[in-house]
Structure formats: C-alpha cells, structure tokens
Write an enzyme that holds these catalytic residues in place. Structure first.
Site, mmCIF file in Angstrom:
data_model
loop_
_atom_site.group_PDB
_atom_site.id
_atom_site.type_symbol
_atom_site.label_atom_id
_atom_site.label_comp_id
_atom_site.label_asym_id
_atom_site.label_seq_id
_atom_site.Cartn_x
_atom_site.Cartn_y
_atom_site.Cartn_z
ATOM 1 C CG HIS A 276 -1.630 1.320 1.526
ATOM 2 N ND1 HIS A 276 -2.927 1.629 1.141
ATOM 3 C CD2 HIS A 276 -1.235 2.466 2.013
ATOM 4 C CE1 HIS A 276 -3.146 2.754 1.497
ATOM 5 N NE2 HIS A 276 -2.354 3.240 2.144
ATOM 6 C CD GLU A 277 2.151 3.496 3.896
ATOM 7 O OE1 GLU A 277 2.571 4.452 3.011
ATOM 8 O OE2 GLU A 277 1.387 3.276 4.576
ATOM 9 C CG HIS A 280 0.434 6.337 -0.815
ATOM 10 N ND1 HIS A 280 -0.880 6.811 -1.240
ATOM 11 C CD2 HIS A 280 0.399 5.645 0.283
ATOM 12 C CE1 HIS A 280 -1.631 6.397 -0.384
ATOM 13 N NE2 HIS A 280 -1.131 5.992 0.490
ATOM 14 C CD GLU A 354 -4.258 6.735 2.275
ATOM 15 O OE1 GLU A 354 -3.928 5.560 2.334
ATOM 16 O OE2 GLU A 354 -3.338 7.719 2.431
ATOM 17 C CG ASP A 358 -6.369 0.420 0.601
ATOM 18 O OD1 ASP A 358 -5.366 0.404 1.310
ATOM 19 O OD2 ASP A 358 -7.530 0.927 1.364
HETATM 20 ZN ZN ZN Z 1 -1.768 5.203 2.525
#
Ligand code: ZN
Length: 415
Positions: A276-277, A280, A354, A358
């Site tokens: 997930h990070e 980004h 976000e 995901d």
């Molecule tokens: Zn995040």
C-alpha cells in the site's frame, strides 16, 4: 474598512469555527455504537471494542475542553488588548523589525504552550496510560519537548525572518519571492528529516530478520523500486501504537518499520501494508500531494500580500503600532475559513488516494492479508470504527475501516 469592522469579522470567524468544530465532534460522539459490527467480531473482543469507543469519547471531550479554553482566551486577549502588550515587550527588546517580529511570535508561542501543556500531560499520562498506549516515561516526554522547542525556535525563526524580510523589501512580487524561499526551505527540511531530525527522537536499527528483509526486497522489485535500507524504529519507547513509513527520492527508497508493527503483524500482513505504501509512490500520490501543498502555500502568500499592508487588521486585535508581524497574526485568523475549506479538499483527495493505493496493492498481495493487517492496526490503535460520515468528510485523511474492508472484499485479488 476600519478596525471596528475588522474586529467583528475576526470574532465572527473565531465563533463560527469553534461552533462548527463543536457540532462535528458532538455528532461524532453520538455516532459511537455499543454493538460491535459483525465483520469485526473475528478480531475485536467485546472488551477491546468497548475500550475503543470509550477512548474515542474521552479523547474527544478532552480536545473539546482544550479548544473551548483556547478560544475563550483568544477572545479575552483581543478584548483586553493583550497582543498589544506582547508587541510592546518585543519593541522594547529590539529596535530591528526582524527581531521584533520573531520575539513577538516567540512570546506568543510560549503563551500557547503554557495553555496546552497541561492538556498534553493529561492525554499522555492519564488517558493514554488508562488505555495502555503510553510507554513513555516523564523523562522521555521532557526530553522530546526540549528537542522540539529547540527545533521549532531554530526552524521557525529562520522561516519568520525570511518572510518578514521579503514582505518588507520586495514590493508587489513579495509573495512570489516568499513562495520560492519557503518552498526551498521545505524541500531542504524534507530531505534532512530522515537523516538528522528523526534520529534525534528515535533509534533506527537495520533489520535483522533476513526472511522478512528478502520478502520486502522481492515486493519492491515487483512494484519497480529498489529498497536501499530497511530499518526497525523503536516506536515502542513511547507508544504501543504501530506504523510504517517510507522516505527517499527517486527509485531508491528507505523503509522504517515501527518495532510494534513487526511484533504485531505477520510477514504477509507487513508486506501488504508496504505494498500500500509503495503504491502511493508508484501512483505519484506523493508528488501530487507536494504540488497541492505548494498550491496551498501560494494561495496563503497571495492573500497575505493583499492583507499585509492594511494597518487596521492588527488594530482590530488591539495592537497600536501596525507592523508586518502584527498583520501576519491578524491575517492568520482571517485566513481560517479558507484554510478550513482547503483542508476539506485535501482530505477528500487523500481519501481518494488511499483507496487507489489499496486497490493497487491488491495486484501484489492478497486482499485478506491487507484486511487483517488493517483490522489489527485498528484494534491496536483503538481507532474509532463508527465515525459519523459528515465528520469523515471534514476531517478524515483515510476512508474509515468499514469502508476499506468492504471495497477490499468486493475486489478480492486473484493472487
Ligand atoms: Zn496510505
């Protein structure tokens, strides 16, 4: 416009802002549910769930009391000309406008700290203790405070002096020069933070678990990044809450994992959080967010330029001698509605990012790993599981857990 009308405008802004905040917090407390949502029953015990609800409630009440006291004192300060008193002290200390302005904000900072200090003590050593989060000794708390003060005086001082100097000397294009100056300053801080600032507060030890290390490298390679270093950070010295973050520019990333995270989550779950990070970065969210904050800065400085040479706005705060620093203080109050709206827009975009991160992560990890990681983190941090939708709209940078689980389940990955 004369100072009387400006004062009415400023007081109205302060009251409306407090009113909206009170309304949203009360709405949020009312939406707390005593019954645990069915899809969380596997991970939350009834006891833990009840705890998360009462933690949210008590923390909100504490914050509300602080907000009401600070707002009341602000109004008293305006009505009793206390800002004029601070201004006179700074003028008596130095005859140079740069130092007068810096001393003025320095004194203001001390006053605000004196008011909020007891609330910080209550939050850390009563509330967080009661719910078992706080691992921080009073000594670490004080050391942190002193380090933060030194950093704020140093960095804040440089920033203020730059702004005062530019707006005094650069005429109509001052906002543009200030924009360039502040942006460069922010980039330097961003660059130095992981190298100099964060190690002042925490120890970063290279990861020793070679199996986890290999899994992280594999994931990064699949997504298209090289991980330079992976560190374990001693977050547990202050709190039981867990987190992870990435830093670095370009293709080379550094990862810091809180020791609490490594101790609470399985390897697959940690990989899911990191996917997930990294998403980004891959989706250019970090870049877009930097552009957005630069746009916010430009809006702030352009409006500041419009207000800065209006002598009556600082008189509205009771300050006799108009100056750049006094006007900056008055302006920061007048700017509140605009910054509130900008904050809502920023949160809206952040929630969108976000969700995208995901979804992107699901290309590389199993949805059930990400779901169980999110559940464990929410349980660990006693997150509010039933925030009011309007509260979410105004303040949440992430979609609430229930929403995230729903769309992760609907888009179950095929891995
Ligand atoms: Zn995040």
């Amino acid at each position: 416009m004369n100072s009387y009308y400006w004062q009415i405008i400023i007081l109205t802004i302060i009251f409306v802002h407090l009113g909206i905040n009170l309304w949203l917090e009360i709405l949020n407390i009312k939406s707390l549910k005593t019954k645990i949502p069915p899809f969380l029953q596997d991970i939350f015990s009834a006891e833990k769930y009840k705890q998360s609800q009462s933690y949210t409630k008590e923390l909100t009440i504490l914050n509300l009391i602080e907000k009401i006291i600070i707002t009341s004192l602000l109004i008293i300060a305006i009505k009793l000309n206390l800002f004029n008193y601070l201004n006179k002290i700074s003028i008596s200390i130095s005859s140079n406008y740069l130092f007068q302005g810096t001393i003025f904000f320095f004194l203001l900072f001390i006053c605000i700290e004196l008011i909020s200090f007891p609330f910080e003590l209550i939050q850390n050593f009563y509330l967080e203790n009661k719910y078992g989060f706080n691992k921080m000794s009073f000594k670490i708390f004080l050391q942190d405070k002193i380090k933060t003060y030194i950093l704020s005086f140093l960095l804040g001082g440089i920033l203020l002096i730059t702004i005062f100097f530019i707006f005094k000397n650069f005429g109509k294009l001052a906002w543009l020069y200030a924009f360039l100056g502040v942006s460069i300053f922010m980039f330097i801080i961003q660059y130095l933070a992981p190298k100099i600032i964060l190690p002042l507060f925490n120890k970063f030890i290279p990861i020793s678990d070679s199996s986890l290390k290999q899994k992280i490298h594999n994931l990064a390679q699949k997504i298209g990044y090289k991980i330079q270093d992976i560190y374990i950070m001693d977050g547990s010295k202050r709190t039981t809450k867990a987190n992870a973050f990435l830093t670095g520019f370009g293709k080379y990333k550094k990862i810091a994992l809180f020791d609490n995270l490594v101790n609470t989550l399985s390897h697959q779950e940690i990989i899911a959080v990191l996917a997930h990070e990294l998403a980004h970065f891959k989706l250019k969210h970090i870049f877009k967010q930097i552009i957005l904050s630069l746009a916010n800065l430009a809006i702030f400085l352009i409006t500041l330029q419009l207000f800065l040479h209006q002598p009556n706005i600082s008189k509205a705060l009771g300050i006799e001698y108009p100056s750049i620093h006094a006007n900056l203080l008055a302006f920061s109050l007048i700017f509140t509605p605009l910054s509130f709206i900008l904050g809502i827009m920023e949160n809206f975009l952040s929630r969108k990012f976000e969700k995208q991160a995901d979804m992107f992560a699901l290309k590389f990890v199993k949805s059930q790993d990400l779901i169980s990681a999110l559940k464990k983190l929410a349980q660990n941090n006693l997150s509010n599981l039933t925030p009011h939708p309007i509260y979410v709209f105004f303040f949440y940078s992430h979609p609430p857990l229930t929403k995230r689980i729903k769309y992760l389940q609907q888009n179950s990955s095929s891995i």
